[in-house]
Design a protein around this motif. Structure first.
Motif, PDB file in Angstrom:
ATOM      1  N   ASP A 188     -11.783 -17.027   9.085  1.00 14.62           N
ATOM      2  CA  ASP A 188     -11.485 -16.906  10.510  1.00 14.62           C
ATOM      3  C   ASP A 188     -10.384 -15.868  10.730  1.00 14.62           C
ATOM      4  OD1 ASP A 188     -11.712 -18.016  13.346  1.00 14.62           O
ATOM      5  OD2 ASP A 188      -9.571 -18.266  12.926  1.00 14.62           O
ATOM      6  N   ARG A 189      -9.346 -15.946   9.933  1.00 12.66           N
ATOM      7  CA  ARG A 189      -8.252 -14.974  10.077  1.00 12.66           C
ATOM      8  C   ARG A 189      -8.721 -13.580   9.691  1.00 12.66           C
ATOM      9  NH1 ARG A 189      -2.035 -15.202   7.736  1.00 12.66           N
ATOM     10  NH2 ARG A 189      -1.506 -13.055   8.329  1.00 12.66           N
ATOM     11  N   SER A 219     -11.741 -12.245   9.797  1.00 13.58           N
ATOM     12  CA  SER A 219     -12.622 -11.660  10.801  1.00 13.58           C
ATOM     13  C   SER A 219     -11.844 -11.279  12.056  1.00 13.58           C
ATOM     14  CB  SER A 219     -13.764 -12.621  11.143  1.00 13.58           C
ATOM     15  OG  SER A 219     -13.281 -13.867  11.594  1.00 13.58           O
ATOM     16  N   ALA A 220     -10.816 -12.044  12.408  1.00 10.81           N
ATOM     17  CA  ALA A 220      -9.972 -11.687  13.546  1.00 10.81           C
ATOM     18  C   ALA A 220      -9.196 -10.407  13.265  1.00 10.81           C
ATOM     19  CB  ALA A 220      -9.018 -12.830  13.868  1.00 10.81           C
ATOM     20  N   GLN A 221      -8.694 -10.256  12.041  1.00 13.00           N
ATOM     21  CA  GLN A 221      -7.959  -9.044  11.696  1.00 13.00           C
ATOM     22  C   GLN A 221      -8.849  -7.812  11.744  1.00 13.00           C
ATOM     23  OE1 GLN A 221      -4.609 -11.087   8.709  1.00 13.00           O
ATOM     24  NE2 GLN A 221      -5.905  -9.448   7.950  1.00 13.00           N
ATOM     25  N   VAL A 273     -11.179  -7.250  13.792  1.00 14.42           N
ATOM     26  CA  VAL A 273     -11.388  -6.867  15.191  1.00 14.42           C
ATOM     27  C   VAL A 273     -10.084  -6.478  15.870  1.00 14.42           C
ATOM     28  CG1 VAL A 273     -12.193  -7.685  17.438  1.00 14.42           C
ATOM     29  CG2 VAL A 273     -13.430  -8.327  15.362  1.00 14.42           C
ATOM     30  N   ASP A 274      -9.055  -7.282  15.678  1.00 14.62           N
ATOM     31  CA  ASP A 274      -7.820  -7.144  16.457  1.00 14.62           C
ATOM     32  C   ASP A 274      -6.666  -6.504  15.696  1.00 14.62           C
ATOM     33  OD1 ASP A 274      -9.069  -8.447  18.595  1.00 14.62           O
ATOM     34  OD2 ASP A 274      -8.536 -10.427  17.786  1.00 14.62           O
ATOM     35  N   GLY A 330      -3.798  -6.622  12.448  1.00 14.70           N
ATOM     36  CA  GLY A 330      -2.955  -7.649  11.840  1.00 14.70           C
ATOM     37  C   GLY A 330      -3.047  -7.577  10.322  1.00 14.70           C
ATOM     38  N   SER A 380      -1.952  -9.832   6.357  1.00 14.22           N
ATOM     39  CA  SER A 380      -1.374 -10.924   5.591  1.00 14.22           C
ATOM     40  C   SER A 380      -0.456 -10.328   4.528  1.00 14.22           C
ATOM     41  CB  SER A 380      -2.482 -11.744   4.921  1.00 14.22           C
ATOM     42  OG  SER A 380      -1.939 -12.672   3.989  1.00 14.22           O
ATOM     43  N   GLN A 402      -9.624   1.014  11.610  1.00 10.59           N
ATOM     44  CA  GLN A 402      -8.267   1.211  12.124  1.00 10.59           C
ATOM     45  C   GLN A 402      -7.666   2.484  11.545  1.00 10.59           C
ATOM     46  OE1 GLN A 402      -6.098  -2.463  11.441  1.00 10.59           O
ATOM     47  NE2 GLN A 402      -7.855  -3.683  12.090  1.00 10.59           N
TER      48      GLN A 402
END
Length: 256
Positions: free
Chosen positions: A43-44, A46-48, A50-51, A53, A55, A137
């Motif tokens: 989940d994290r 896939s969010a990264q 797109v958005d 971020g 780790s 990105q």
């Protein structure tokens, strides 16, 4: 059919290794390059993608190393580098691994970042191939990987999944003029994998599964659907992996 899976993962769970070996056995896969999995949850991740971020978590490279050491050569360990941790650990342990993985998707650090360049310098000294996947990105796109590969022409780079998305023909076209970048086929559409063979040549394409995120049988079906001639099939499924690892290859999984 003798197959080398150039991209599988070993997660930290206690039963992960026997599950991996059972999956390889069931699929008839003789060898696999493995790197740490489960660094961040899906989940994290896939969010990264797109958005943005990142780790800072460090991968469990020691479990990967131990699995490779205990496999009689069947499992080939890659070091999953955390660019925030610097190069000291990788330099210290490079002789116990066979390759390097860089992950802008997990760590958000681009290909031209000095931390990435420092890691590739260690890979060059250790004669390690570098596996990675570009993202959408700035600084971490496939074009940025091409720039990095130009700086290290003696280092073999592998573009995972044939690019950032399942239909990334653009990425395949971008790497085509750069001879030290190969493409790995897990996760992409069959039309992209076929285009990779046609645009790059069979010498620059490697089979992979992305196990456990993808079942090996799915990727083997895709490989079969490419309808490669026997010589090209052997290169993609077996010979190219050994060449990038600096090994000679023979049939039936024996390495000489």
């Amino acid at each position: 059919m003798t197959v080398f899976d150039f991209h599988a993962r070993l997660t930290p769970e206690p039963e992960a290794l026997p599950r991996l070996l059972r999956a390889l056995d069931a699929a008839g896969i003789a060898r696999a390059a493995i790197a740490a999995g489960g660094v961040v949850d899906l989940d994290r991740l896939s969010a990264q993608l797109v958005d943005g971020g990142h780790s800072r978590a460090t991968a469990d490279n020691e479990t990967v190393r131990a699995a490779g050491a205990g496999s009689g050569g069947r499992l080939v360990p890659f070091y999953f580098a955390n660019p925030y941790a610097g190069v000291r650990a990788y330099r210290r342990d490079a002789a116990r691994f066979r390759g390097l993985e860089l992950s802008p998707a997990v760590y958000g650090v681009g290909f031209r970042d000095p931390r990435t360049v420092a890691l590739v310098e260690v890979a060059a000294a250790a004669a390690h191939p570098v596996y990675t996947v570009g993202i959408g990105q700035s600084g971490a796109r496939t074009a940025d990987l091409v720039d990095l590969a130009r700086e290290f022409p003696a280092v073999p780079f592998v573009l995972g999944h044939c690019g950032f998305t399942g239909i990334d023909i653009h990425a395949v076209n971008l790497i085509a003029p750069q001879p030290n970048i190969a493409a790995e086929t897990s996760g992409c559409y069959s039309v992209v994998a076929r285009a990779a063979v046609d645009l790059l040549g069979a010498d620059r394409v490697l089979f992979g599964t992305e196990y456990p995120l993808q079942h090996p049988s799915v990727e083997l079906a895709k490989l079969a659907a490419l309808d490669l001639d026997p010589c090209s099939f052997r290169k993609v499924a077996w010979e190219n992996a050994h060449r990038l690892l600096g090994e000679t290859h023979q049939a039936e999984g024996r390495v000489l």
